[in-house]
Design an enzyme around this catalytic site. Structure first.
Site, PDB file in Angstrom:
ATOM      1  CB  SER A 159      -0.945   0.013   1.205  1.00 57.83           C
ATOM      2  OG  SER A 159      -0.220  -0.172   2.411  1.00 57.83           O
ATOM      3  CG  ASP A 405      -2.670   5.159   7.967  1.00 58.78           C
ATOM      4  OD1 ASP A 405      -1.553   4.700   8.285  1.00 58.78           O
ATOM      5  OD2 ASP A 405      -3.057   5.221   6.783  1.00 58.78           O
ATOM      6  CG  HIS A 408      -0.699   4.091   4.404  1.00 64.10           C
ATOM      7  ND1 HIS A 408      -1.430   3.319   5.290  1.00 64.10           N
ATOM      8  CD2 HIS A 408      -0.269   3.240   3.435  1.00 64.10           C
ATOM      9  CE1 HIS A 408      -1.445   2.064   4.873  1.00 64.10           C
ATOM     10  NE2 HIS A 408      -0.747   1.985   3.752  1.00 64.10           N
TER      11      HIS A 408
END
Length: 437
Positions: A159, A405, A408
């Protein structure tokens, strides 16, 4: 250089001006003029230009081993530069801010569109990466598009590969709009203006494997000796591959070679030796690079490969127990040391890149480098979505538990600097023939 010459000219003028005025006086004063020439002798060597204070200096004082700079080139995009270590430096304030935002770019994943999701502090947008010994230019979308004209650039991995390609698409869209095209096996975008394509192949292990899931299996299964055909079957269509992996090796996994189990990581309840993940990660990358060399280079076809090194996370606490990343500014250099695990993964990745480069010397047309983002990314705990991976998480007050998160990166954000360095690597390759790599 123009500024330096002007100072030399001024120095010479200061010498000539008094003499010139005296020569223009009546002849009876000729003696005075001769005296002037005596006290202001003309020299063939101009006086040294004064040093200029310039806040954006391209480099520090050169060491004895630093080669002298050649004259500037008329082509600013491809002017000669001495080798630069873009990966060591610091984050500095930048008033210009990003090239794009959450409303001007249509390809940002919602969970990384931090400002649009309600993040109030925007100061994280106004930093740029400054290498210690050289200058990292602002991203030039037209230059990048020119370098990939008539080419296919493939991002292969996890990702964070998607995070990087979406950053790149946003940067390039400021110059030319990409068109989404259908392709079985990947997400693909085409730039008609340059007949260039970018694609994203989901392959978090790079090698063949099955991801764990809540319905089972509860651990990854990786075949370390077999590259994933999800992307490898298209390698003949690729001109440049960016490999991005690492995070999926940190969760429970069982490792295979052939039909034999080599070991596992945190495989509670299974009667396999716990081997850790460093060895399997090394073997997976080695299998991948060897496969590219054999499938592409061994057939006499050229290809460029970049291995993006590990991107550290910044959870304060366990990621699944309310861990957050609430910092609002970068770490200062030396303020926080890179973790042992992050540093070892980076060391393995760079080591495998160097080994593959040595192996591929027998072939022509193969260029391989590491895009070493580990250290510069570690200094940016403020650049993750955090709670703003979801829209307006505190609109109804502060929930007891908020998912964060801290892996990322916000778009725009620190990850844009990865692509600035990526562009400089490509410019270096453009100036240096493949045979010299």
């Amino acid at each position: 250089m123009r500024g330096t010459n002007s100072f030399k000219d001024q120095s010479l003028t200061k010498r000539l001006l008094p003499c010139t005025l005296r020569v223009l006086l009546p002849i009876p004063l000729l003696a005075i003029a001769l005296l002037c020439l005596y006290f202001y002798p003309l020299s063939l060597t101009p006086s040294p230009a004064p040093e200029l204070a310039y806040s954006n200096s391209l480099s520090s004082s050169p060491s004895p081993s630093t080669p002298p700079l050649p004259p500037p080139s008329a082509d600013k995009d491809y002017a000669y530069d001495p080798p630069c270590d873009y990966f060591n430096g610091k984050w500095v304030r930048d008033r210009k801010g990003p090239l794009y935002n959450g409303t001007t770019c249509a390809t940002i994943k919602e969970s990384q569109n931090c400002i649009m999701n309600g993040r109030h502090d925007s100061s994280y947008l106004y930093w740029s990466w400054k290498p210690s010994q050289c200058h990292l230019p602002r991203f030039e979308p037209n230059t990048f598009l020119q370098l990939i004209s008539n080419k296919h650039v493939a991002f292969v991995g996890d990702s964070l590969a998607r995070n990087q390609i979406e950053s790149l698409l946003c940067l390039l869209a400021t110059a030319s709009a990409p068109k989404r095209v259908h392709h079985k096996g990947s997400r693909r975008w085409h730039f008609p203006s340059h007949n260039a394509s970018l694609s994203l192949y989901w392959s978090p292990f790079l090698v063949q494997g099955v991801q764990r899931s809540s319905t089972g299996p509860h651990h990854n299964m990786m075949h370390l000796d077999r590259v994933s055909e999800k992307w490898a079957r298209d390698v003949d269509q690729m001109d440049l591959i960016v490999l991005s992996f690492g995070n999926w090796f940190l969760v429970p996994s069982v490792y295979y070679e052939g039909d034999k189990v080599l070991g596992c990581l945190n495989c509670h309840g299974l009667k396999y030796p716990d081997t850790g993940f460093y060895g399997p990660l090394r073997k997976a990358l080695r299998t991948t690079l060897n496969s590219i060399i054999e499938r592409k280079v061994g057939k006499g076809n050229g290809i460029d490969v970049i291995v993006r090194t590990f991107s550290p996370s910044h959870f304060e606490g366990d990621w699944n127990k309310g861990g957050t990343c609430s910092k609002t500014k970068p770490y200062r250099k030396g303020e926080m040391q890179l973790g042992e695990v992050d540093a070892e993964i980076r060391r393995i990745e760079i080591g495998e890149v160097e080994s593959a480069k040595a192996k591929a010397k027998q072939f022509g047309g193969f260029r391989l480098e590491a895009l070493d983002v580990t250290k510069l990314s570690w200094l940016r705990p403020d650049g993750h979505p955090g709670a703003y991976m979801n829209p307006f998480p505190f609109a109804n007050g502060a929930p007891k538990l908020v998912q964060n998160d801290c892996v990322h990166w916000c778009l725009p954000g620190p990850i844009d600097s990865w692509n600035e360095i990526f562009l400089e690597m490509m410019k270096k390759w453009e100036k240096q023939p493949t045979s010299q790599e």
